[in-house]
Structures are given as structure tokens and as C-alpha cells.
Motif scaffolding. Structure first.
Motif, mmCIF file in Angstrom:
data_model
loop_
_atom_site.group_PDB
_atom_site.id
_atom_site.type_symbol
_atom_site.label_atom_id
_atom_site.label_comp_id
_atom_site.label_asym_id
_atom_site.label_seq_id
_atom_site.Cartn_x
_atom_site.Cartn_y
_atom_site.Cartn_z
ATOM 1 N N SER A 146 0.855 -1.196 0.000
ATOM 2 C CA SER A 146 0.000 0.000 0.000
ATOM 3 C C SER A 146 0.889 1.244 0.000
ATOM 4 N N ASN A 147 0.325 2.330 -0.448
ATOM 5 C CA ASN A 147 1.090 3.561 -0.573
ATOM 6 C C ASN A 147 0.906 4.421 0.681
ATOM 7 N N PRO A 148 1.954 4.581 1.509
ATOM 8 C CA PRO A 148 1.764 5.362 2.734
ATOM 9 C C PRO A 148 1.575 6.841 2.434
ATOM 10 N N LYS A 149 0.579 7.437 3.065
ATOM 11 C CA LYS A 149 0.306 8.855 2.824
ATOM 12 C C LYS A 149 0.390 9.632 4.135
ATOM 13 N N MET A 150 1.017 10.797 4.060
ATOM 14 C CA MET A 150 1.210 11.607 5.271
ATOM 15 C C MET A 150 -0.123 12.044 5.883
ATOM 16 N N MET A 151 -1.085 12.430 5.042
ATOM 17 C CA MET A 151 -2.394 12.841 5.548
ATOM 18 C C MET A 151 -3.046 11.723 6.354
ATOM 19 N N GLU A 152 -2.889 10.508 5.848
ATOM 20 C CA GLU A 152 -3.469 9.348 6.508
ATOM 21 C C GLU A 152 -2.767 9.115 7.853
ATOM 22 N N ALA A 153 -1.452 9.262 7.871
ATOM 23 C CA ALA A 153 -0.692 9.050 9.104
ATOM 24 C C ALA A 153 -1.151 10.022 10.186
ATOM 25 N N ILE A 154 -1.276 11.281 9.836
ATOM 26 C CA ILE A 154 -1.674 12.297 10.820
ATOM 27 C C ILE A 154 -3.103 12.036 11.305
ATOM 28 N N ALA A 155 -3.981 11.666 10.375
ATOM 29 C CA ALA A 155 -5.370 11.375 10.753
ATOM 30 C C ALA A 155 -5.429 10.187 11.714
ATOM 31 N N LEU A 156 -4.605 9.166 11.475
ATOM 32 C CA LEU A 156 -4.588 7.999 12.360
ATOM 33 C C LEU A 156 -4.059 8.361 13.749
ATOM 34 N N VAL A 157 -3.005 9.164 13.795
ATOM 35 C CA VAL A 157 -2.457 9.585 15.096
ATOM 36 C C VAL A 157 -3.543 10.292 15.901
ATOM 37 N N LYS A 158 -4.252 11.215 15.250
ATOM 38 C CA LYS A 158 -5.271 11.988 15.961
ATOM 39 C C LYS A 158 -6.452 11.113 16.395
ATOM 40 N N SER A 159 -6.903 10.225 15.515
ATOM 41 C CA SER A 159 -8.114 9.472 15.865
ATOM 42 C C SER A 159 -7.818 8.350 16.855
ATOM 43 N N TRP A 160 -6.707 7.620 16.703
ATOM 44 C CA TRP A 160 -6.409 6.565 17.676
ATOM 45 C C TRP A 160 -6.120 7.150 19.057
ATOM 46 N N SER A 161 -5.343 8.236 19.103
ATOM 47 C CA SER A 161 -5.035 8.811 20.416
ATOM 48 C C SER A 161 -6.316 9.369 21.056
#
Ligand SMILES: [Zn+2]
Length: 187
Positions: A146-161
């Protein structure tokens, strides 16, 4: 000041780099705490670690950027994907710039946070979640291409935390809208 000089300066400030500095954070799930604990000990299965264990790896380069060997240090501090994520997370948390040259530096970031015990604990947890997200994206690339995307990374950090703090701590009434602006808003 060169990067090397900054590195030496940071190292001088810490007595012993071999001492485990990771602290268990109770609002973070056990699997994530364990992951951080293992990463600090350099015992997560990066390509470099697998090669050390004589496992045959054709290509030792970082799956996220391809420009360096995949070590814990590179993956979480040197990789442009990591530095971009730390910049975004640092701005969100009001801890900026995040200066990290190796994994232990990431584990000390909360010490620079102004505020009480909970301000530090929340930032510590967000650092753990960010490392977890980086590892998940890395695995996605390695195992599912899969293609890692920065927007996705930031969204995951915010929602999981957000979910973990809300359901695993006394901050059950935090609101998503406020959280995405500033994770320390309720203190
Ligand atoms: Zn990289």
C-alpha cells in the motif's frame, strides 16, 4: 551548529544511553506499550534486525523512502516520512520543533512540555501512537504494497489517540472537534 554537534550536545545531557527510558503509559493499549518497549531495545523486526539474525533479505532499504537502510533510528527519526510526521504532530501538540536523533530522544519529548503531569502523559502517549502509526504504514507497504500517505498518518495519530484517551483515561468527555485543534485543550 552542525547536526553532529547538536547530537553530541544532546548525548552529553543524558547520562547513560543504554538505560531503558521507556515508561509504561496506561491510557495506551498494552500492544502499543510493548511495541515501544521493544523498539527502544532495538528488537522489532526491521530489515536491519532481520539481517542481523541472518534472515535472507534481498533489499535492506527503508520501505517508506528507499534512501537508507531500515533501522529503528532511521525509521522513526531519520526517514523523511518520520520527520514530516513529527513536524505535523509537534505543531498540533504545541511541541515544536521536535528534535530527535535516535529513538530515546523521542521518549524524552514530554519533558519539554509545559504543564502538569497530564500534559506530559498525553504527549508521551501521542509520541507512542505516532511511532505505532509509522510502523503500521511501514507494514502496509511491506506486506500489502500500500502507498503510505502523510495525511493518513496524521489522521490515524489523531483518531487513535483520541479514542484511547477517551475510553482509557479520566478524560471521557473530550470532544473530537476540540481535540483535533489541540490535544491539551481540556487541561
Ligand atoms: Zn526511510
Amino acid at each position: 551548529m552542525t547536526i553532529a554537534a547538536v547530537k553530541d550536545w544532546i548525548r552529553e545531557g543524558t547520562e547513560d544511553r543504554s538505560v531503558q527510558v521507556m515508561r509504561w503509559e496506561s491510557w495506551i493499549p498494552i500492544k502499543v506499550n510493548l511495541f515501544i518497549w521493544r523498539a527502544e531495545k532495538d528488537s522489532i523486526p526491521t530489515k536491519e534486525a532481520l539481517i542481523r539474525r541472518r534472515i535472507n533479505i534481498q533489499d535492506d532499504s527503508c520501505p517508506l523512502c528507499g534512501t537508507a537502510g531500515e533501522t529503528v533510528m532511521h525509521l522513526f527519526t531519520g526517514c523523511f516520512f518520520a520527520t514530516d510526521l513529527w513536524m505535523a504532530v509537534g505543531q498540533w501538540c504545541g511541541v515544536w520543533p521536535v528534535l530527535a536523533f535516535d529513538f530515546k530522544d523521542l521518549l524524552g519529548i514530554q519533558d519539554y512540555v509545559k504543564g502538569g503531569k497530564w500534559a506530559k502523559r498525553i504527549i508521551r502517549g501521542i509520541v507512542y501512537v505516532s511511532c505505532w502509526v509509522l510502523w503500521k504504514l511501514r507494514n502496509g507497504k511491506v506486506f500489502q504494497n500500500s502507498n503510505p500517505k502523510m495525511m493518513e498518518a496524521i489522521a490515524l495519530v489523531k483518531s487513535w489517540s483520541f479514542l484511547w484517551l477517551k475510553y482509557r483515561s479520566k478524560f471521557g468527555s473530550i470532544e473530537w472537534k476540540d481535540w483535533t485543534r489541540n490535544p491539551l485543550y481540556m487541561l
